[in-house]
Motif scaffolding. Structure first.
Motif, PDB file in Angstrom:
ATOM      1  N   VAL A   1      49.338  29.196   5.317  1.00 55.50           N
ATOM      2  CA  VAL A   1      49.987  27.090   4.958  1.00 55.50           C
ATOM      3  C   VAL A   1      48.358  26.816   3.777  1.00 55.50           C
ATOM      4  O   VAL A   1      47.260  27.246   4.443  1.00 55.50           O
ATOM      5  CB  VAL A   1      50.006  26.941   5.635  1.00 55.50           C
TER       6      VAL A   1
ATOM      7  N   GLN B   1      47.754  19.736   1.318  1.00 55.81           N
ATOM      8  CA  GLN B   1      49.566  19.027   0.474  1.00 55.81           C
ATOM      9  C   GLN B   1      48.704  18.009  -0.431  1.00 55.81           C
ATOM     10  O   GLN B   1      49.470  17.182  -0.837  1.00 55.81           O
ATOM     11  CB  GLN B   1      50.004  18.556   1.884  1.00 55.81           C
TER      12      GLN B   1
ATOM     13  N   PRO C   1      46.529  14.277   8.831  1.00 53.46           N
ATOM     14  CA  PRO C   1      47.072  15.041   9.454  1.00 53.46           C
ATOM     15  C   PRO C   1      47.849  16.253   7.790  1.00 53.46           C
ATOM     16  O   PRO C   1      47.553  15.330   6.324  1.00 53.46           O
ATOM     17  CB  PRO C   1      48.700  14.056   9.052  1.00 53.46           C
ATOM     18  N   ASN C   2      48.694  17.116   7.862  1.00 46.64           N
ATOM     19  CA  ASN C   2      49.133  18.139   6.854  1.00 46.64           C
ATOM     20  C   ASN C   2      47.740  18.420   6.292  1.00 46.64           C
ATOM     21  O   ASN C   2      46.866  19.531   5.578  1.00 46.64           O
ATOM     22  CB  ASN C   2      49.376  17.418   5.096  1.00 46.64           C
TER      23      ASN C   2
ATOM     24  N   ARG D   1      54.368  29.276  10.800  1.00 43.27           N
ATOM     25  CA  ARG D   1      54.774  27.641  10.219  1.00 43.27           C
ATOM     26  C   ARG D   1      54.818  26.703  11.353  1.00 43.27           C
ATOM     27  O   ARG D   1      54.190  25.493  11.384  1.00 43.27           O
ATOM     28  CB  ARG D   1      55.552  27.576   9.040  1.00 43.27           C
ATOM     29  N   GLU D   2      55.553  26.771  12.327  1.00 43.20           N
ATOM     30  CA  GLU D   2      55.714  25.694  13.365  1.00 43.20           C
ATOM     31  C   GLU D   2      54.362  25.235  14.462  1.00 43.20           C
ATOM     32  O   GLU D   2      54.517  24.336  14.453  1.00 43.20           O
ATOM     33  CB  GLU D   2      56.732  26.308  14.276  1.00 43.20           C
TER      34      GLU D   2
ATOM     35  N   GLU E   1      52.123  22.859  11.995  1.00 45.01           N
ATOM     36  CA  GLU E   1      53.261  21.742  12.048  1.00 45.01           C
ATOM     37  C   GLU E   1      52.386  21.633  13.327  1.00 45.01           C
ATOM     38  O   GLU E   1      51.960  20.188  13.289  1.00 45.01           O
ATOM     39  CB  GLU E   1      54.208  22.070  11.802  1.00 45.01           C
ATOM     40  N   GLY E   2      52.650  21.939  14.596  1.00 49.15           N
ATOM     41  CA  GLY E   2      52.191  21.702  15.970  1.00 49.15           C
ATOM     42  C   GLY E   2      51.302  21.230  16.314  1.00 49.15           C
ATOM     43  O   GLY E   2      50.622  20.946  16.949  1.00 49.15           O
TER      44      GLY E   2
ATOM     45  N   ASN F   1      48.400  19.852  11.829  1.00 53.90           N
ATOM     46  CA  ASN F   1      49.184  18.509  11.058  1.00 53.90           C
ATOM     47  C   ASN F   1      48.959  17.796  12.042  1.00 53.90           C
ATOM     48  O   ASN F   1      49.523  16.492  11.853  1.00 53.90           O
ATOM     49  CB  ASN F   1      50.388  19.507  10.661  1.00 53.90           C
ATOM     50  N   ARG F   2      48.024  18.153  13.849  1.00 49.98           N
ATOM     51  CA  ARG F   2      48.481  16.351  14.303  1.00 49.98           C
ATOM     52  C   ARG F   2      46.970  16.524  14.636  1.00 49.98           C
ATOM     53  O   ARG F   2      46.714  15.243  15.138  1.00 49.98           O
ATOM     54  CB  ARG F   2      49.208  17.100  15.783  1.00 49.98           C
TER      55      ARG F   2
ATOM     56  N   SER G   1      50.881  29.093  19.568  1.00 46.86           N
ATOM     57  CA  SER G   1      51.156  27.710  19.248  1.00 46.86           C
ATOM     58  C   SER G   1      50.346  27.025  20.538  1.00 46.86           C
ATOM     59  O   SER G   1      49.443  26.141  19.596  1.00 46.86           O
ATOM     60  CB  SER G   1      52.540  27.433  19.620  1.00 46.86           C
TER      61      SER G   1
ATOM     62  N   ASP H   1      60.831  12.232  14.722  1.00 45.98           N
ATOM     63  CA  ASP H   1      60.248  11.402  13.574  1.00 45.98           C
ATOM     64  C   ASP H   1      58.998  10.572  13.611  1.00 45.98           C
ATOM     65  O   ASP H   1      58.164  10.171  13.269  1.00 45.98           O
ATOM     66  CB  ASP H   1      60.551  12.074  11.921  1.00 45.98           C
TER      67      ASP H   1
END
Length: 376
Positions: free
Chosen positions: A31, A34, A166-167, A189-190, A193-194, A197-198, A231, A263
């Motif tokens: 990943v 962005q 984030p990102n 990827r999950e 994101e968890g 990306n937080r 995770s 969201d």
């Protein structure tokens, strides 16, 4: 086989330049940032990296970003160097860089240090620590996490302290596992994101953000077990980044419930964790809950004044606002909590069942001092 049998790594730092190399054959997942301005290593990987990998080479001290065609040429030279030494195809080499943006990379120095690194590759703890330290920039400590369940092992190594938003962030993370299971791409990827990306340190998204996961696929794993452990490992590394935020003295979690949607909950959590006014209040130990309420209001989520707001720490739980009503007599406990090194901000919006979270750190004098002299 365990990771100590399949993974060999090491790293060396000379001045501000560090080089880390990890050698492990396996399937690779990635990943990237962005940010629309992507560093040369990111572009190289996107154009050349295949689905399987033999080695990874990383340098610190220079991001090789915003360096044009010359930067791309030097990124390729880094990869060619390791491919030649490992006698493998260029598509089996992944690269990453971190450091100052806009300056040409001294690739000859990277290769010279890389030769020394290759001579000392190994699978022991000292080798892992050396790799982790070599890729640091303004980090105060190396970030390493491990998980083991059944015959499955997961090792995570990360760097990141500033330019975090984030990102992902100005961060690099390398996950190594011997696991094989269905849905690994989605699980990976999950987990990103968890976790990564937080994290919000200062609201800046870097040009170099990269997370790699290499799986040797030697041990069959239950997908749900693998998801849980991967995770939690990435989340542990993410909190280390917040704790190590440039100049940071405290880390705080923002946990949101009762939103219209997940969201919306994430919008609120990120707005609060990213607010400079909230960050400075955390630094000063000031339970100024009005700053949190204001951030909730401008987050873009569907909210109204019917909010419950609590602070939780080792000292207990302070209820500051209960369904829109300010709670008297809670500030003394809130002040004690705000002086702790790890704080949780609990927000219930009373609008639905959506949940979300973000991780932040305080904003200090040292952050300004460090970043005002970053290139000098």
């Amino acid at each position: 086989m365990g990771l100590s049998d399949s993974l060999r790594c090491y790293g060396i730092r000379e001045g501000k330049t560090g080089v880390g190399i990890a050698v492990m054959a396996g399937r690779i997942f990635a990943v990237y940032t962005q940010n629309r301005i992507r560093a040369a290593p990111v572009i190289f990987n996107l154009q050349n990296l295949g689905k399987r990998v033999k080695g990874i080479i990383v340098n610190s001290g220079n991001a090789n970003a915003y360096t044009g065609e010359e930067g791309l040429r030097k990124a390729r030279r880094m990869a060619e160097f390791l491919a030649e030494r490992l006698n493998c195809d260029l598509s089996e080499i992944a690269i990453a860089s971190t450091g100052v943006i806009g300056r040409q990379l001294d690739v000859d120095k990277i290769i010279r240090i890389g030769e020394k690194v290759l001579e000392r590759l190994g699978g022991g703890e000292e080798h892992i620590n050396a790799f982790a330290r070599a890729i640091m920039t303004t980090d105060r400590f190396p970030k390493i996490a491990k998980r083991r369940f059944g015959g499955v092992e997961i090792l995570g190594i990360a760097k990141g302290a500033g330019m975090i938003a984030p990102n992902m962030a100005t961060m690099l993370a390398f996950i190594f596992t011997n696991a094989r299971c269905d849905g690994m791409e989605e699980i990976f990827r999950e987990a990103v994101e968890g976790s990564f990306n937080r994290v919000i340190v200062d609201g800046d998204t870097s040009t170099n953000d990269t997370v790699f996961m290499v799986a040797s696929e030697e041990v069959e794993a239950n997908p749900e077990e693998f998801r849980e452990h991967l995770s939690s490992l990435m989340l542990e590394l993410a909190e280390m980044m917040a704790r190590d935020g440039e100049g940071a003295t405290k880390v705080f979690w923002v946990r949101v419930s009762g939103a219209r949607s997940d969201d919306d909950a994430l919008r609120v959590a990120r707005a609060v964790a990213g607010s400079n006014l909230v960050k400075t209040a955390v630094f000063g130990g000031d339970p100024n809950f009005g700053r949190i309420i204001a951030a909730i209001g401008y987050s873009g989520a569907d909210v109204d004044e019917r909010i419950t707001l609590k602070l939780r720490g080792e000292s207990g739980v302070a209820v500051l606002v209960e369904e829109g009503n300010v709670v008297e007599g809670s500030l003394e406990l809130a002040e004690r909590i705000m002086k702790e090194s790890r704080i949780e901000v609990l927000i219930d919006l009373h609008r639905g069942s959506g949940e979300g979270y973000a991780i932040g750190c305080d904003l200090t004098h040292d952050y300004v001092e460090l970043n005002s002299k970053y290139t000098t």
